[in-house]
Design an enzyme around this catalytic site. Structure first.
Site, PDB file in Angstrom:
ATOM      1  CD  GLU A  86     -43.410  51.562 -13.118  1.00 38.95           C
ATOM      2  OE1 GLU A  86     -42.578  52.043 -12.019  1.00 38.95           O
ATOM      3  OE2 GLU A  86     -42.855  51.344 -14.149  1.00 38.95           O
ATOM      4  NE  ARG A 133     -23.039  26.789  -7.731  1.00 38.65           N
ATOM      5  CZ  ARG A 133     -22.242  27.067  -6.819  1.00 38.65           C
ATOM      6  NH1 ARG A 133     -22.457  27.779  -6.037  1.00 38.65           N
ATOM      7  NH2 ARG A 133     -21.036  26.814  -7.075  1.00 38.65           N
ATOM      8  CG  ASP A 177     -19.144  28.690  -4.906  1.00 35.04           C
ATOM      9  OD1 ASP A 177     -18.587  28.101  -5.519  1.00 35.04           O
ATOM     10  OD2 ASP A 177     -20.238  28.447  -4.375  1.00 35.04           O
TER      11      ASP A 177
END
Ligand code: ADE
Length: 259
Positions: free
Chosen positions: A113, A155, A170
């Site tokens: 949890e 990256r 991107d």
């Protein structure tokens, strides 16, 4: 960049030995250090969890073992601490970029949890602590979320990607086609199993290629992420965009409305 990862399953991180991230580690751009949380337990069963106060299902990770682990790993240093949890702030490209500018990150992987909240409070008074979610679904633990974050951050580090332009292009990079997803891509051969590469891409006409890419990006974003199109600044839509969105029955604020 130094990355410390504390987990009860350090073997989850074997993928960090391969591909771009593996190479970045070999070159020394990334210094990844994995730690087994159970090394800081003191009982024969190497217990890391206990029942939650207030009742309820599941188990909560004990603060003492986390405290000892973090104290040992950080010494007198102050890394930025990231705790993956579905209740955290969203992990976005923007946050990946912010984290890529840090010198030192410490990832603390919870299971069950989650980790006793006092751990985040304790270290939050000394250093920057963020609880971060990679999406609206629940994983069995934080390990896979950390793999996702390390790849997205890694990256972006200088020299990790061969082609610096790929980062700028991107889908979610600032200044890329703002708020638009990347459209489809093609390579040789020009015909595969009867499917042709769109002729415009073979035309060598840069202006037409750019227009076609923007159209495809708009189409894909309307289909897959209409909320991103709805959030676009209407001033960034030209006549051609508006015509296309109209064809797609996507409503945008009309141009030049007098207020
Ligand atoms: N741990 C479990 N689910 C998670 C999620 N969606 N993001 C980050 N950590 C998690």
């Amino acid at each position: 960049m130094r990355l410390d990862i504390i987990s009860i399953f350090p073997e989850y991180f074997a993928p960090l030995d391969v591909s771009l991230i593996g190479k970045a580690r070999e070159r020394g751009t990334l210094d990844v250090r994995l730690h087994q949380l159970r090394d800081w337990t003191h009982d024969v069963h190497k217990t890391v969890d206990d029942t939650p106060y207030g009742g309820g299902p599941g188990m909560v990770m004990k603060p003492e073992v986390w405290g000892e682990a973090i104290d040992t790993v950080i010494g007198s240093g102050e890394p930025r601490m990231i705790v993956p949890t579905p209740s955290g702030r969203p992990f976005t490209q923007e946050l990946a970029q912010e984290l890529a500018r840090e010198q030192w990150l410490l990832f603390c992987c919870g299971r069950y949890e989650g980790i006793d909240s006092r751990v985040m409070r304790e270290y939050g008074s000394r250093m920057r602590v963020d609880e971060v979610s990679i999406g609206d679904y629940v994983l069995a633990g934080g390990e896979v979320a950390v793999l996702v974050m390390v790849e997205a951050i890694g990256r972006l580090l200088p020299g990790v990607l061969g082609n610096a332009c790929s980062v700028a292009d991107d889908s979610f990079a600032p200044g890329a086609m703002q708020n638009l997803l990347e459209g489809p891509v093609y390579t040789k051969p020009p015909v595969w199993r009867g499917h042709e590469v769109p002729a415009v891409l073979l035309s060598g006409h840069h202006g037409k290629v750019a227009r076609w890419r923007r159209d495809e990006a708009l189409r894909r974003t309307v289909a897959n992420r209409p909320e991103l199109v709805a959030a676009m600044d209407p001033d960034t839509l030209d006549k051609h965009d508006r015509r296309l969105l109209d064809e797609l029955s996507f409503r945008v604020e009309p141009e030049d409305v007098a207020n």
